[in-house]
Design a protein around this motif. Sequence first.
Motif, mmCIF file in Angstrom:
data_model
loop_
_atom_site.group_PDB
_atom_site.id
_atom_site.type_symbol
_atom_site.label_atom_id
_atom_site.label_comp_id
_atom_site.label_asym_id
_atom_site.label_seq_id
_atom_site.Cartn_x
_atom_site.Cartn_y
_atom_site.Cartn_z
ATOM 1 N N PHE A 1 18.943 86.454 29.897
ATOM 2 C CA PHE A 1 19.573 84.932 29.630
ATOM 3 C C PHE A 1 20.256 84.654 30.809
ATOM 4 C CE2 PHE A 1 22.224 87.111 26.843
ATOM 5 C CZ PHE A 1 23.514 86.657 27.202
ATOM 6 N N SER B 1 17.527 81.394 27.933
ATOM 7 C CA SER B 1 16.848 82.313 28.173
ATOM 8 C C SER B 1 15.844 81.987 29.708
ATOM 9 C CB SER B 1 15.693 82.332 27.254
ATOM 10 O OG SER B 1 16.165 82.816 26.011
ATOM 11 N N GLY C 1 23.531 69.212 21.913
ATOM 12 C CA GLY C 1 25.073 68.872 21.839
ATOM 13 C C GLY C 1 25.453 68.635 23.423
ATOM 14 N N GLY D 1 26.763 70.184 26.034
ATOM 15 C CA GLY D 1 26.101 70.836 27.176
ATOM 16 C C GLY D 1 24.707 70.673 27.381
ATOM 17 N N THR D 2 23.782 70.605 26.454
ATOM 18 C CA THR D 2 22.563 70.532 26.916
ATOM 19 C C THR D 2 22.396 69.093 27.481
ATOM 20 O OG1 THR D 2 22.116 70.600 24.594
ATOM 21 C CG2 THR D 2 21.615 72.486 25.588
ATOM 22 N N GLU E 1 19.517 84.560 18.990
ATOM 23 C CA GLU E 1 20.300 83.608 19.475
ATOM 24 C C GLU E 1 21.455 83.396 18.762
ATOM 25 O OE1 GLU E 1 17.629 80.400 20.454
ATOM 26 O OE2 GLU E 1 16.635 81.666 22.001
ATOM 27 N N GLU E 2 22.571 84.255 18.844
ATOM 28 C CA GLU E 2 23.686 84.251 18.211
ATOM 29 C C GLU E 2 24.798 83.467 19.212
ATOM 30 O OE1 GLU E 2 25.365 85.808 14.918
ATOM 31 O OE2 GLU E 2 23.793 86.768 15.728
ATOM 32 N N ARG E 3 25.526 82.652 18.479
ATOM 33 C CA ARG E 3 26.557 81.824 19.263
ATOM 34 C C ARG E 3 27.326 82.737 19.961
ATOM 35 N NH1 ARG E 3 27.856 76.656 17.981
ATOM 36 N NH2 ARG E 3 28.432 76.760 19.807
ATOM 37 N N PRO F 1 20.251 90.237 23.897
ATOM 38 C CA PRO F 1 19.745 89.748 22.569
ATOM 39 C C PRO F 1 18.764 90.322 22.033
ATOM 40 C CG PRO F 1 19.025 88.481 24.392
ATOM 41 C CD PRO F 1 19.714 89.579 24.929
HETATM 42 C C1 LIG Z 1 20.633 84.565 24.169
HETATM 43 C C2 LIG Z 1 20.477 83.095 23.838
HETATM 44 C C3 LIG Z 1 19.414 82.703 24.711
HETATM 45 C C4 LIG Z 1 19.120 81.187 24.385
HETATM 46 N N1 LIG Z 1 17.918 80.522 24.977
HETATM 47 C C5 LIG Z 1 17.701 79.140 24.763
HETATM 48 C C6 LIG Z 1 16.751 78.489 25.459
HETATM 49 O O1 LIG Z 1 16.129 79.181 26.275
HETATM 50 N N2 LIG Z 1 16.553 77.188 25.312
HETATM 51 C C7 LIG Z 1 17.372 76.669 24.234
HETATM 52 O O2 LIG Z 1 17.113 75.351 24.153
HETATM 53 N N3 LIG Z 1 18.428 77.260 23.758
HETATM 54 C C8 LIG Z 1 18.614 78.461 24.138
HETATM 55 N N4 LIG Z 1 19.657 78.975 23.407
HETATM 56 C C9 LIG Z 1 20.590 78.143 22.419
HETATM 57 C C10 LIG Z 1 21.676 77.335 23.298
HETATM 58 O O3 LIG Z 1 22.308 78.439 23.859
HETATM 59 C C11 LIG Z 1 22.271 76.372 22.620
HETATM 60 O O4 LIG Z 1 21.522 75.413 22.141
HETATM 61 C C12 LIG Z 1 23.412 75.514 23.491
HETATM 62 O O5 LIG Z 1 24.313 76.391 23.720
HETATM 63 C C13 LIG Z 1 24.027 74.288 22.835
HETATM 64 O O6 LIG Z 1 24.949 73.869 23.749
HETATM 65 P P1 LIG Z 1 25.526 72.299 23.548
HETATM 66 O O7 LIG Z 1 26.650 72.122 24.268
HETATM 67 O O8 LIG Z 1 24.379 71.437 23.961
HETATM 68 O O9 LIG Z 1 25.683 72.461 21.936
HETATM 69 P P2 LIG Z 1 26.997 72.547 20.990
HETATM 70 O O10 LIG Z 1 27.581 71.017 21.085
HETATM 71 O O11 LIG Z 1 27.527 73.586 21.448
HETATM 72 O O12 LIG Z 1 26.187 72.806 19.642
HETATM 73 C C14 LIG Z 1 25.557 71.650 19.031
HETATM 74 C C15 LIG Z 1 24.658 72.412 17.966
HETATM 75 O O13 LIG Z 1 23.844 73.298 18.155
HETATM 76 C C16 LIG Z 1 24.118 74.250 17.461
HETATM 77 N N5 LIG Z 1 24.315 75.645 18.465
HETATM 78 C C17 LIG Z 1 24.926 75.904 19.505
HETATM 79 N N6 LIG Z 1 24.433 77.023 19.979
HETATM 80 C C18 LIG Z 1 23.424 77.819 19.269
HETATM 81 C C19 LIG Z 1 22.947 78.777 19.055
HETATM 82 N N7 LIG Z 1 23.232 80.013 20.065
HETATM 83 N N8 LIG Z 1 22.057 79.189 18.135
HETATM 84 C C20 LIG Z 1 22.097 78.253 17.127
HETATM 85 N N9 LIG Z 1 22.352 77.199 17.155
HETATM 86 C C21 LIG Z 1 23.317 76.775 18.189
HETATM 87 C C22 LIG Z 1 25.681 74.109 17.034
HETATM 88 O O14 LIG Z 1 26.216 75.002 15.946
HETATM 89 C C23 LIG Z 1 25.760 72.708 16.837
HETATM 90 O O15 LIG Z 1 25.384 72.272 15.413
HETATM 91 C C24 LIG Z 1 20.103 80.344 23.583
HETATM 92 C C25 LIG Z 1 21.179 81.012 23.137
HETATM 93 C C26 LIG Z 1 21.383 82.520 23.233
HETATM 94 C C27 LIG Z 1 22.598 82.951 22.593
#
Ligand SMILES: Cc1cc2nc3c(=O)[nH]c(=O)nc-3n(C[C@H](O)[C@H](O)[C@H](O)COP(=O)(O)OP(=O)(O)OC[C@H]3O[C@@H](n4cnc5c(N)ncnc54)[C@H](O)[C@@H]3O)c2cc1C
Length: 244
Positions: A36, A51, A68, A70-71, A206-208, A235
């Motif tokens: 990732f 990823s 959220g 970031g995305t 996909e841990e936080r 991961p």
């Molecule tokens: C190794 C890894 C690979 C990943 N790959 C992808 C990918 O290819 N595509 C993709 O869309 N997302 C992926 N994710 C998840 C992605 O990192 C989170 O959705 C993102 O960080 C959310 O950021 P945000 O600021 O938009 O939301 P935030 O404001 O940080 O969170 C919004 C909501 O999403 C939840 N959330 C945030 N991060 C995660 C997470 N890791 N697992 C479960 N729930 C979460 C929070 O609990 C909250 O409810 C991956 C996570 C990891 C750890």
Amino acid sequence: MKKGLFTVKNNEELTSDVYKMMLIGDTSAITAAGQFVNIELEGLYLRRPISVCDVNGTLLTLIYKVVGKGTEQMSRMTKGETLDLLTGLGNGYDTSKSGNMPVLIGGGVGVPPMYLLAKKLISQGKRPTAILGFNTKSDVFYESEFRALGIELVVTTVDGSYGAKGFVTDTLKECGDYTYTYSCGPEPMLKAICGATETDGQYSFEERMGCGFGACMGCSCKTKYGYKRICKEGPVLEKGEIVW
Ligand SMILES: Cc1cc2nc3c(=O)[nH]c(=O)nc-3n(C[C@H](O)[C@H](O)[C@H](O)COP(=O)(O)OP(=O)(O)OC[C@H]3O[C@@H](n4cnc5c(N)ncnc54)[C@H](O)[C@@H]3O)c2cc1C
Ligand code: FES
């Protein structure tokens, strides 16, 4: 691990909340499917992990769901804007254990890493089957890209509005002989896959995350062989070491 600036080449909506972003930059630290990148975003303390979906020379493809701040910020970016990325993070999938006919199972935003993995396995002369799981028809993305790889492919939807009705495990149970499983998706899905097959496999979690490169211990999880950092020793975990 490498840190570098990437330039957005394009950023397009695939479904109502899933986007594909293509970036140009130094991808040389990316060595395996299932790794990732960790993305710095304006005003946010923690980077956001996404990823690797595909990498081709300097071109990097990411697929992300808007959940959220970031995305959401990523979804508003346009061609020419830049992002600071840490690349080459995580262990990725080990393709040496796959046998000749592995099954690749992706659920929702667990689908993207399966694309690069399928390409790698094909390049090694293997015959992967992919099962892509979604909730409903309007969530489905990347089907045509997987079909273009010429592999066996089953798309499933929980509500049956498209493809095979049910969970990915329903389809997995109907698969004939397969040699290995690779999966990425929500933890309940990973656990169900583990219970539905006798076959060995690798599961991506996909841990936080905090730092994303092994320094903060924020992503530690218990395995049969002690604690592991999901960002560094994961991961991807092997079936035999996972404590559910
Ligand atoms: C190794 C890894 C690979 C990943 N790959 C992808 C990918 O290819 N595509 C993709 O869309 N997302 C992926 N994710 C998840 C992605 O990192 C989170 O959705 C993102 O960080 C959310 O950021 P945000 O600021 O938009 O939301 P935030 O404001 O940080 O969170 C919004 C909501 O999403 C939840 N959330 C945030 N991060 C995660 C997470 N890791 N697992 C479960 N729930 C979460 C929070 O609990 C909250 O409810 C991956 C996570 C990891 C750890
Ligand atoms: S997120 Fe910091 S050690 Fe894994």
